[in-house]
Design a protein around this motif. Structure first.
Motif, PDB file in Angstrom:
ATOM      1  N   ALA A   2     -32.332  26.955  22.250  1.00  0.00           N
ATOM      2  CA  ALA A   2     -32.206  25.833  23.178  1.00  0.00           C
ATOM      3  C   ALA A   2     -31.600  26.291  24.496  1.00  0.00           C
ATOM      4  CB  ALA A   2     -31.337  24.743  22.545  1.00  0.00           C
ATOM      5  N   LYS A   3     -32.083  25.729  25.583  1.00  0.00           N
ATOM      6  CA  LYS A   3     -31.523  26.012  26.898  1.00  0.00           C
ATOM      7  C   LYS A   3     -30.081  25.535  26.948  1.00  0.00           C
ATOM      8  CE  LYS A   3     -32.144  24.926  31.818  1.00  0.00           C
ATOM      9  NZ  LYS A   3     -33.021  24.280  32.815  1.00  0.00           N
ATOM     10  N   THR A   4     -29.216  26.313  27.600  1.00  0.00           N
ATOM     11  CA  THR A   4     -27.825  25.924  27.765  1.00  0.00           C
ATOM     12  C   THR A   4     -27.522  25.681  29.239  1.00  0.00           C
ATOM     13  OG1 THR A   4     -27.112  28.242  27.899  1.00  0.00           O
ATOM     14  CG2 THR A   4     -27.075  27.196  25.722  1.00  0.00           C
ATOM     15  N   VAL A   5     -26.619  24.739  29.506  1.00  0.00           N
ATOM     16  CA  VAL A   5     -26.261  24.398  30.879  1.00  0.00           C
ATOM     17  C   VAL A   5     -24.750  24.261  31.001  1.00  0.00           C
ATOM     18  CG1 VAL A   5     -28.441  23.218  31.343  1.00  0.00           C
ATOM     19  CG2 VAL A   5     -26.483  21.907  30.485  1.00  0.00           C
ATOM     20  N   THR A 179     -24.891  16.364  21.357  1.00  0.00           N
ATOM     21  CA  THR A 179     -24.907  16.624  22.787  1.00  0.00           C
ATOM     22  C   THR A 179     -26.276  16.268  23.346  1.00  0.00           C
ATOM     23  OG1 THR A 179     -24.139  18.222  24.443  1.00  0.00           O
ATOM     24  CG2 THR A 179     -25.625  19.074  22.723  1.00  0.00           C
ATOM     25  N   PHE A 180     -26.351  16.001  24.637  1.00  0.00           N
ATOM     26  CA  PHE A 180     -27.530  15.360  25.201  1.00  0.00           C
ATOM     27  C   PHE A 180     -28.302  16.258  26.162  1.00  0.00           C
ATOM     28  CE2 PHE A 180     -24.314  11.870  24.702  1.00  0.00           C
ATOM     29  CZ  PHE A 180     -24.835  11.383  23.509  1.00  0.00           C
ATOM     30  N   ALA A 181     -29.618  16.175  26.065  1.00  0.00           N
ATOM     31  CA  ALA A 181     -30.584  16.803  26.981  1.00  0.00           C
ATOM     32  C   ALA A 181     -30.668  18.311  26.812  1.00  0.00           C
ATOM     33  CB  ALA A 181     -30.296  16.440  28.435  1.00  0.00           C
ATOM     34  N   PHE A 182     -29.553  19.015  26.991  1.00  0.00           N
ATOM     35  CA  PHE A 182     -29.496  20.466  26.822  1.00  0.00           C
ATOM     36  C   PHE A 182     -28.205  20.821  26.095  1.00  0.00           C
ATOM     37  CE2 PHE A 182     -31.573  19.658  30.950  1.00  0.00           C
ATOM     38  CZ  PHE A 182     -32.837  20.175  30.680  1.00  0.00           C
ATOM     39  N   ASN A 183     -28.235  21.948  25.371  1.00  0.00           N
ATOM     40  CA  ASN A 183     -26.996  22.438  24.789  1.00  0.00           C
ATOM     41  C   ASN A 183     -26.071  22.891  25.918  1.00  0.00           C
ATOM     42  OD1 ASN A 183     -25.187  23.039  22.780  1.00  0.00           O
ATOM     43  ND2 ASN A 183     -26.162  24.954  22.166  1.00  0.00           N
ATOM     44  N   LYS A 184     -24.773  22.857  25.651  1.00  0.00           N
ATOM     45  CA  LYS A 184     -23.789  23.214  26.669  1.00  0.00           C
ATOM     46  C   LYS A 184     -23.258  24.622  26.403  1.00  0.00           C
ATOM     47  CE  LYS A 184     -24.433  19.004  28.022  1.00  0.00           C
ATOM     48  NZ  LYS A 184     -25.275  18.496  26.921  1.00  0.00           N
ATOM     49  N   VAL A 185     -23.024  25.368  27.470  1.00  0.00           N
ATOM     50  CA  VAL A 185     -22.568  26.754  27.332  1.00  0.00           C
ATOM     51  C   VAL A 185     -21.331  26.835  26.447  1.00  0.00           C
ATOM     52  CG1 VAL A 185     -21.669  28.756  28.573  1.00  0.00           C
ATOM     53  CG2 VAL A 185     -23.549  27.431  29.563  1.00  0.00           C
TER      54      VAL A 185
END
Length: 211
Positions: A2-5, A179-185
């Motif tokens: 998953a993309k992380t932001v 968590t929403f939309a993208f995983n978090k770093v």
């Protein structure tokens, strides 16, 4: 994978969704609440339990006020503990609180309401924390952690830095985090990853566990 932001990137995506695409923030709040509701109803046997929502005064808190209404409609015993300065609550938060009043969902600021909880939903800070937890927030987090209830964090466990995974003085030790939309770093790095427990990502395609 998953993309992380980072927190700033997530805020940018949220603002673009609201102002460029035109999806109102209240709609995003409802979608977030629905995703958490579905995870709770599908993953935890709570028909006879007590769910306590711990809500901060920002939009993360507004998400879980919407969640409280959805769980109430689903027939669960749910109550809300408000923390933070409600005089500074966002407009969306105030809207969700007004709706909770209509449904007569119990609200208080008394941490004794955590007693006997089967599940505690943590939405004190969300992705926004960038300084050490202090004051009453420390007491709230400590009491949440001392409870034997299942602990579900919304977006981030309160007290975990979204960008680094650092514990900002103290943090909620969750059994699961939605968590929403993208995983978090910060959910991919220790100690944040350990504090998050099982990580569930809710995006436009549905909800799924992040390994």
């Amino acid at each position: 994978m998953a993309k992380t932001v980072t927190a700033e990137q997530m805020r940018h995506y949220d603002q673009a969704t609201i102002h460029e695409i035109g999806i109102p923030s209240a709609v995003l709040m409802e979608r977030a609440a629905l995703a958490v509701r579905d995870e709770i109803l599908s993953g935890f046997p709570l028909s006879q339990g007590k769910v306590v929502i711990v809500a901060g005064s920002g939009n993360n808190g507004g998400d879980v006020l919407a969640l409280a209404r959805l769980l109430h409609i689903a027939g669960l015993h749910v109550s809300i503990i408000n923390v933070g300065n409600l005089d500074h609550a966002s407009d969306e938060h105030k809207l969700q609180e007004h709706i909770c009043h209509y449904y007569q969902i119990p609200e208080s600021t008394d941490l004794k309401d955590l007693d006997g909880a089967t599940m505690i939903v943590d939405a004190i800070f969300g992705i926004g924390i960038n300084r050490p937890v202090t004051g009453n927030y420390t007491d709230v987090i400590k009491q949440i952690n001392q409870s034997s209830a299942v602990k579900l964090a919304v977006d981030m466990p309160s007290g975990i830095n979204t960008d680094t995974g650092e514990v900002m003085g103290c943090a909620v030790k969750a059994d699961a985090t939605v968590t929403f939309a993208f995983n978090k770093v910060g959910l991919t790095k220790d100690p944040g990853k350990k504090y998050a427990g099982r990580i569930v990502l809710a995006d436009d395609m549905g909800t799924y566990e992040v390994k």
